[in-house]
Design an enzyme around this catalytic site. Structure first.
Site: not given
Length: 985
Positions: A23, A51, A85
């Site tokens: 990141r 989660g 994703e």
């Protein structure tokens, strides 16, 4: 279908990645690069994801994005969220046309695709948690296989910044193929698009299909064509919506422009291909698009010549191509071979659709009495443009205003749409009315900034005026071009014609040849004409009365390009004239009406001027002067009497020898252009015009001295001294504090630069190409002067090609030119480049092949098989490949024969695994008189995917181009894990 009309895409790019370190490094840099390029990008701001369920916000962001970039890193698959994703991304790829771009960050594509190494470990952990036969894990594994099989960017230990630039460039090009804006309120479009798509038979790739959209002006052809384009363009290899064909193609050269636009848009080129003639353009279109499945929409065609130049009979394009033509002329479609079953007649909206469209533009229609709404609909007659204009006019108004407006309509029954459109004009103030009529009669399709200068010279307030006209739906501003619908333009012209239909001399504006000829060929009394703009496609003769302009007391604007006056006497201009353009005028402007002139702009380029008004003392309001290409003009007169002058353009005045010193004292001067004044010897002694932005002296071959600079010039950003005879720059060059570009190319007498050059902290481009006497930069000492602590701190581009430079001592200190990214040294006497210079980040050096790179010498690349050359290239410093232009030599034996401009070979699976790289060699025969008159584009493709494209301009003695592409770049195009038999290069 609704998504094609109103795209619900919020983000351009969605970034999917894993890891805090990623990141803050690669992903962070990529994100910033995308944002700086104006690309709206979604990046999840949460550092930790907990989660098993992906958040609804991320789900929505993926659905609302045009492109998803997946950064596959070593621990990507360890995250349940990341895997979810990927599943969502691949689902949207199939269902929502989401474009997916994988980046393999320090992992191999086969690791992702086959679930090997770190990906295998992660999937095994997931199986342990969810079970060996878990459907969830199977979904993840399938999504990884599909995503890993896509073509993307492998990134290992190479320069990340270069890859980021390439990724951003790819995304930018892809986003260029975005849906078009259809309409503010598209009504009644969806069902029509469905019918048109059925007519187009998009499922078939057997042939090329041409369809015509026919209907009257303002009926909605453009809106429908844009909606059709949006719903279909992703199914084609290339697409182009070619707007305003009729208006653009009024001359043969303009057809060439349309051909260039068609090629650029369809091939997604960064720049237009240069097309010299229509016939050559036809050949290029056939050659470049003959095997491509393309979607072309030609908007507003009115002549068969346009179709002959752009699409022919449709056979120029690959099977499966679709061509849509919008026109008002049905016969044109028949002549093109488009018959009834492929012609779609665009009809007016039905009552329900018309009411809905009116309500969208007028708003709160439900609060208005039904009889008033019906009255408005009755006058619009289902014409979308009329409904839009009427709705905008009545938006937010009370019933009293509606009633009053409709009462106006009753005085001019619905005989023509023109009367309806005129209502919008009548609600304008005088300033906006004048601007609107000028645009309608003269300036549609002209640049906003130019029109602004002209109209403001006539005391019109254009900033507010343009804004009001846009809001009233009377004009549009597209890419800084003033536009309006045909019907609105005709309405404006009709207003002027109604001033006096029988006598053009009693109208305020003239734009037709016959009307202008009638007025100017006679000595008319009490002439009412305010403006004459006669735009002729070619030179046309007119006999103008000697006193034609004398009694035009109201004349403010006179523009007469391509008009040849048969009378050779002096030209007498009215003193109220504000803007005068007559390029090529054969008259002398030695006589004027008595008294001070109010002229603001004058353009007599290419005119037969031998003298100009003495002292310009009667022209104190002048802001713009253009006497370019006036070959008889010898000197610039005293301009002391023009204190408001902002632009002085005298390009290519071949016999100009002197520029008056008064120019230096013009406080408002912003642009001074003397390009091509090859005999200019006497220039300014000092340069002190503080508002000057551009100083252009290109090819002033006899100019030997640059002016002194006594004070800081904070506005000057561009200076071109290319091709001048100057020997040096003054030491006070440091006063050019805002300079961004300095061109000194082909200054053959220039030997060196002053040390103060290092104090130019805003300059980004410095060109010294072809300065054959230039031997070197001054010594750089960052301790000598605090202002030189960082020398040339913003310089990004430095061209020293063709100079006599022998060393690069000034670049050894990294405090000098820290941002330098492009250094061109072709044709210099430099024989080696120190390692310290090669260590600069982002620096790309263009050199001749004999140059040493920090101890590595480029070997002769003409070995029989190129093996030694390739081995050396692999040992070079960490450059992303290598290319050089080589001194005259024979074509190497290892270059295969070229057929029809293409060279290719097929490599077996075993050979593909042994690739070291790929070499492209091109030879061109030149002689000593060849100075780069031809350029070539070389493309390298592997399995149909383009790796890169390079432009090469051969010149005398430098006629062989060799380019090396490392194996790492080939990996991005060759899916080695899935090669079963061979690959084609």
């Amino acid at each position: 279908m609704a998504s094609s009309l109103k795209p619900k895409k919020i983000y351009d790019v969605f970034l999917s990645f894993r890891g805090v370190e990623l990141r803050h490094n690669f992903v962070g840099h990529l994100y910033q690069a995308l944002i700086q390029s104006g690309i709206h990008t979604f990046r999840d701001s949460k550092e930790l994801k907990k989660g098993d369920q992906i958040s609804p916000m991320l789900m929505e962001a993926i659905e609302e994005s045009h492109i998803a970039v997946i950064i596959f890193s070593e621990d990507y698959a360890s995250s349940n969220w990341c895997l979810e994703e990927v599943v969502k991304i691949m689902e949207c790829k199939e269902q929502r046309n989401l474009t997916v771009l994988p980046v393999f960050y320090k992992v191999e594509p086969r690791e992702v695709r086959k679930g090997r190494m770190s990906y295998q470990k992660a999937l095994n952990k997931h199986k342990s948690k969810f079970g060996e036969d878990s459907e969830k894990v199977k979904r993840w594994k399938k999504a990884l296989f599909n995503a890993g099989s896509l073509s993307g960017w492998p990134l290992n230990d190479e320069d990340e910044s270069k890859h980021i630039q390439e990724i951003v460039k790819w995304i930018s090009n892809h986003l260029d193929r975005m849906p078009l804006h259809v309409a503010k309120h598209p009504v009644g479009i969806e069902s029509r698009v469905v019918m048109l798509k059925s007519m187009l038979n998009l499922e078939s790739n057997d042939d090329v299909v041409m369809v015509g959209l026919w209907g009257q002006g303002g009926i909605g052809k453009t809106t429908l064509a844009k909606a059709l384009y949006n719903s279909s363009f992703t199914q084609f290899e290339g697409s182009c919506f070619l707007a305003n064909v009729r208006e653009t193609s009024k001359g043969c050269k303009d057809l060439v422009t349309l051909q260039e636009i068609l090629l650029k848009d369809t091939l997604l080129l960064q720049q237009r291909l240069e097309v010299s003639t229509v016939d050559k353009g036809i050949n290029i279109i056939q050659r470049r698009l003959g095997r491509k499945k393309v979607l072309l929409i030609l908007h507003d065609v009115d002549d068969l010549h346009q179709l002959n130049a752009l699409v022919g009979e449709g056979k120029w394009f690959g099977n499966g191509s679709r061509i849509i033509i919008t026109t008002r002329d049905r016969h044109l479609l028949t002549c093109q071979g488009i018959y009834q079953d492929h012609v779609y007649e665009v009809e007016a909206l039905d009552d329900s659709q018309a009411c809905k469209l009116l309500s969208k533009h007028a708003s709160q229609v439900h609060q208005i009495r039904i009889d008033l709404v019906n009255g408005a609909l009755n006058y619009a007659k289902g014409l979308p443009l009329a409904l839009e204009v009427l709705g905008s006019l009545l938006c937010g108004e009370t019933e009293d205003v509606w009633e009053s407006t409709l009462m106006k309509f009753s005085r001019s029954p619905n005989k023509s749409i023109n009367n309806v459109l005129k209502i919008s004009y009548e609600g304008l103030d005088e300033n906006e009315k004048e601007i609107f009529l000028h645009i309608s009669c003269f300036f549609r399709g002209w640049k906003r900034e130019y029109t602004k200068k002209v109209l403001e010279s006539c005391d019109l307030e254009t900033t507010a005026g343009f804004e009001i006209l846009v809001k009233r739906s009377l004009i549009r501003i597209e890419l800084d071009i003033l536009e309006m619908h045909d019907l609105i333009q005709l309405m404006g012209k009709d207003i002027v014609n109604q001033e006096c239909r029988d006598d053009p001399g009693r109208r305020s504006r003239l734009w037709l040849y016959d009307d202008v000829d009638e007025v100017l060929s006679n000595d008319k009394e009490d002439c009412a004409v305010k403006a004459i703009v006669l735009t002729l496609p070619e030179w046309t003769e007119m006999c103008i009365h000697p006193d034609a302009f004398t009694k035009m007391r109201r004349l403010r604007l006179l523009i007469l390009p391509n008009l040849q006056d048969s009378f050779q006497g002096p030209l007498c201009l009215p003193k109220g004239l504000r803007w005068f353009e007559w390029p090529g005028c054969a008259r002398q402007i030695t006589e004027y009406s008595s008294g001070s002139m109010k002229l603001v702009g004058i353009d007599m380029s290419k005119a037969s001027i031998t003298v100009v008004p003495k002292q310009f003392k009667d022209f104190q309001q002048l802001k713009f002067i253009n006497f370019s290409y006036c070959k008889s003009l010898i000197r610039i007169p005293d301009l002391s009497w023009t204190p408001h002058l902002e632009a002085l353009v005298l390009s290519d005045c071949k016999n100009m020898v002197e520029a008056h010193e008064s120019i230096a004292f013009l406080e408002k001067l912003q642009v001074l252009t003397l390009d091509g004044c090859s005999r200019l010897r006497v220039f300014l002694n000092v340069l002190k015009t503080k508002r000057l932005r551009h100083l252009l002296l290109t090819n002033c071959k006899n100019l030997k001295r640059f002016p002194d600079i006594p004070h800081k010039l904070e506005s000057l950003t561009l200076i071109s001294l290319r091709g001048t005879a100057i020997k040096e720059l003054p030491a006070a060059v440091e006063n050019l504090v805002s300079l961004e570009k300095l061109s000194l190319s082909v200054c053959r007498n220039l030997v060196s630069l002053p040390s103060s050059i290092y104090k130019l902290h805003n300059i980004e481009e410095l060109e010294l190409k072809g300065c054959r006497s230039f031997i070197g930069f001054p010594k750089y000492d960052d301790s000598a002067d605090p202002s030189m602590k960082i020398g040339l701190s913003s310089l990004k581009y430095l061209d020293l090609g063709g100079s006599s430079l022998t060393e690069l001592e000034f670049l050894k200190n990294h405090s000098c030119c820290p941002k330098l990214g492009n250094l061109r040294l072709m044709g210099t006497k430099i024989t080696s480049i120190p390692t310290s210079i090669l260590g600069r980040k982002h620096l790309h050096i263009h050199v001749a092949p004999h140059v040493h790179f920090g101890g590595w010498k480029m070997l002769d690349p003409y070995a029989s098989n190129g093996r030694d050359y390739l081995k050396l290239a692999l040992q070079m410093p960490p450059l992303q490949g290598y290319h050089a232009t080589h001194l005259g030599a024979e074509l190497p034996e290892w270059v295969l024969p070229i057929e029809k401009g293409f060279a290719s070979f097929r490599a077996s699976k075993d050979l593909c695994h042994k690739f070291l790289g790929f070499i492209l060699c091109v030879v061109h025969s030149t002689d000593e008189h060849d100075h780069g008159s031809q350029s070539y584009y070389m493309e390298i493709e592997v399995n149909g995917q383009m790796l890169h494209k390079r432009k090469w301009t051969p010149v005398a003695n430098y006629n062989l181009f060799v380019s090396f592409t490392p194996f790492e770049q080939l990996q991005g195009a060759i899916n080695f894990g899935q090669i079963y038999e061979s690959c084609t290069v």
